[in-house]
Design a protein around this motif. Structure first.
Motif, short mmCIF file in Angstrom:
data_model
loop_
_atom_site.label_atom_id
_atom_site.label_comp_id
_atom_site.label_asym_id
_atom_site.label_seq_id
_atom_site.Cartn_x
_atom_site.Cartn_y
_atom_site.Cartn_z
N GLY A 65 50.76 34.42 32.45
CA GLY A 65 52.04 35.07 32.22
C GLY A 65 51.98 36.57 32.44
N ARG A 66 52.47 37.31 31.46
CA ARG A 66 52.52 38.77 31.57
C ARG A 66 51.18 39.45 31.34
NH1 ARG A 66 58.10 39.69 28.23
NH2 ARG A 66 59.45 38.61 29.72
N GLU A 67 50.17 38.69 30.99
CA GLU A 67 48.84 39.28 30.79
C GLU A 67 48.29 39.88 32.08
OE1 GLU A 67 46.49 36.05 29.33
OE2 GLU A 67 47.20 36.28 27.28
N ILE A 68 48.82 39.46 33.22
CA ILE A 68 48.32 39.93 34.51
C ILE A 68 48.51 41.45 34.66
CG2 ILE A 68 50.43 39.59 35.85
CD1 ILE A 68 46.97 38.54 37.01
N THR A 69 49.42 42.03 33.86
CA THR A 69 49.64 43.48 33.93
C THR A 69 48.60 44.26 33.14
OG1 THR A 69 51.12 43.41 32.02
CG2 THR A 69 52.14 43.17 34.19
N LEU A 70 47.66 43.55 32.47
CA LEU A 70 46.64 44.20 31.65
C LEU A 70 45.22 43.90 32.15
CD1 LEU A 70 48.20 43.19 28.22
CD2 LEU A 70 48.41 45.41 29.34
N PRO A 71 44.90 44.26 33.39
CA PRO A 71 43.56 43.94 33.90
C PRO A 71 42.45 44.71 33.17
CG PRO A 71 44.71 45.32 35.46
CD PRO A 71 45.70 44.95 34.40
N GLU A 72 42.80 45.87 32.58
CA GLU A 72 41.76 46.64 31.88
C GLU A 72 41.25 45.91 30.64
OE1 GLU A 72 45.84 47.92 30.87
OE2 GLU A 72 44.75 48.11 32.73
N MET A 73 42.08 45.05 30.03
CA MET A 73 41.60 44.26 28.89
C MET A 73 40.53 43.27 29.34
SD MET A 73 45.05 43.57 26.66
CE MET A 73 44.20 42.75 25.32
N GLY A 74 40.73 42.67 30.49
CA GLY A 74 39.74 41.76 31.04
C GLY A 74 38.44 42.48 31.39
N LYS A 75 38.57 43.66 31.98
CA LYS A 75 37.39 44.46 32.32
C LYS A 75 36.62 44.86 31.07
CE LYS A 75 39.03 46.29 36.69
NZ LYS A 75 39.53 47.45 37.42
N ASP A 76 37.36 45.18 29.99
CA ASP A 76 36.71 45.56 28.73
C ASP A 76 35.89 44.39 28.18
OD1 ASP A 76 37.83 48.06 28.91
OD2 ASP A 76 39.46 47.63 27.49
N ILE A 77 36.46 43.19 28.23
CA ILE A 77 35.75 42.01 27.72
C ILE A 77 34.48 41.77 28.53
CG2 ILE A 77 35.86 39.49 27.57
CD1 ILE A 77 38.69 39.78 26.53
N LEU A 78 34.61 41.84 29.87
CA LEU A 78 33.44 41.61 30.72
C LEU A 78 32.39 42.72 30.52
CD1 LEU A 78 35.10 40.35 34.02
CD2 LEU A 78 33.94 39.02 32.26
N ALA A 79 32.83 43.94 30.33
CA ALA A 79 31.89 45.04 30.07
C ALA A 79 31.16 44.83 28.75
CB ALA A 79 32.62 46.37 30.08
N ARG A 94 29.48 41.73 40.33
CA ARG A 94 30.32 42.62 39.54
C ARG A 94 31.68 41.97 39.31
NH1 ARG A 94 27.66 46.24 37.12
NH2 ARG A 94 25.97 47.09 38.30
N PRO A 95 32.41 42.39 38.26
CA PRO A 95 33.74 41.82 38.01
C PRO A 95 34.68 42.03 39.19
CG PRO A 95 33.00 43.08 36.12
CD PRO A 95 32.02 43.32 37.21
N LYS A 96 35.33 40.94 39.59
CA LYS A 96 36.29 41.04 40.69
C LYS A 96 37.47 40.12 40.42
CE LYS A 96 33.85 37.71 43.58
NZ LYS A 96 33.24 37.46 44.84
N PHE A 97 38.60 40.50 40.95
CA PHE A 97 39.83 39.75 40.77
C PHE A 97 39.97 38.72 41.88
CE2 PHE A 97 42.46 41.93 37.58
CZ PHE A 97 43.24 40.86 37.18
N GLU A 98 40.35 37.50 41.51
CA GLU A 98 40.69 36.46 42.47
C GLU A 98 41.95 35.78 41.96
OE1 GLU A 98 37.41 33.83 43.02
OE2 GLU A 98 36.16 35.36 43.95
N GLY A 99 43.09 36.20 42.44
CA GLY A 99 44.34 35.63 41.96
C GLY A 99 44.63 36.05 40.54
N ARG A 100 44.71 35.08 39.63
CA ARG A 100 44.97 35.37 38.21
C ARG A 100 43.69 35.33 37.38
NH1 ARG A 100 49.63 35.59 35.74
NH2 ARG A 100 51.51 35.53 36.98
N MET A 102 39.58 36.87 36.73
CA MET A 102 38.58 37.90 36.97
C MET A 102 37.23 37.25 36.71
SD MET A 102 38.27 41.65 35.23
CE MET A 102 39.81 42.25 35.89
N ILE A 103 36.30 37.41 37.64
CA ILE A 103 35.04 36.66 37.59
C ILE A 103 33.86 37.63 37.63
CG2 ILE A 103 33.60 35.01 38.84
CD1 ILE A 103 36.21 33.80 39.90
N MET A 104 32.84 37.29 36.82
CA MET A 104 31.58 38.02 36.84
C MET A 104 30.46 36.99 36.68
SD MET A 104 30.21 41.08 34.35
CE MET A 104 30.13 40.13 32.87
N VAL A 105 29.34 37.19 37.37
CA VAL A 105 28.21 36.26 37.28
C VAL A 105 26.99 37.00 36.73
CG1 VAL A 105 26.67 34.72 38.55
CG2 VAL A 105 29.07 34.88 39.21
N LEU A 106 26.37 36.41 35.70
CA LEU A 106 25.16 36.96 35.11
C LEU A 106 23.98 36.06 35.47
CD1 LEU A 106 26.35 37.80 31.49
CD2 LEU A 106 26.07 39.37 33.39
#
Length: 111
Positions: A65-79, A94-100, A102-106
């Motif tokens: 939904g409207r969470e897509i306007t808050l990508p910094e929250m996703g980056k904060d969680i991944l960080a 590294r964290p990257k956006f793919e559609g809706r 955000m993916i990171m691999v450890l």
């Protein structure tokens, strides 16, 4: 040389090589941008368990939904996840956006 014996030795060599192979699986953990601390700590415990068993971990932050306007929250969680697991893991992707999402691999650190 006997051809049957040769084939037998070849299959034995293949079996030995297969025993020494290490199979690395990619485990996936899904979180949302508004995931609370307690739930995130549980996910971190799971991630640590996967990494200690030499598996890679793919962390997916799913925006709805409207969470897509808050990508910094996703980056904060991944960080935060990367910071909490930096002693046993290294960031492979590294964290990257793919559609809706955000993916990171450890990946587990090499000793």
């Amino acid at each position: 040389m006997d051809f049957g014996r040769f084939k037998y030795q070849q299959t034995k060599k293949k079996q030995e090589a297969k025993k020494k192979q290490a199979v690395v699986q990619v485990k996936e953990i899904k979180v949302r941008p508004k995931t609370e601390d307690h739930d995130l700590n549980t996910k971190l415990r799971q991630i640590r368990g996967f990494l200690t068993k030499n598996n890679k971990v793919k962390i997916t932050v799913r925006f709805r939904g409207r969470e897509i306007t808050l990508p910094e929250m996703g980056k904060d969680i991944l960080a935060r996840i990367a910071a909490e697991t930096e002693d046993i893991a290294s960031i492979e992707t590294r964290p990257k956006f793919e559609g809706r999402t955000m993916i990171m691999v450890l990946a587990p650190k090499k000793e």
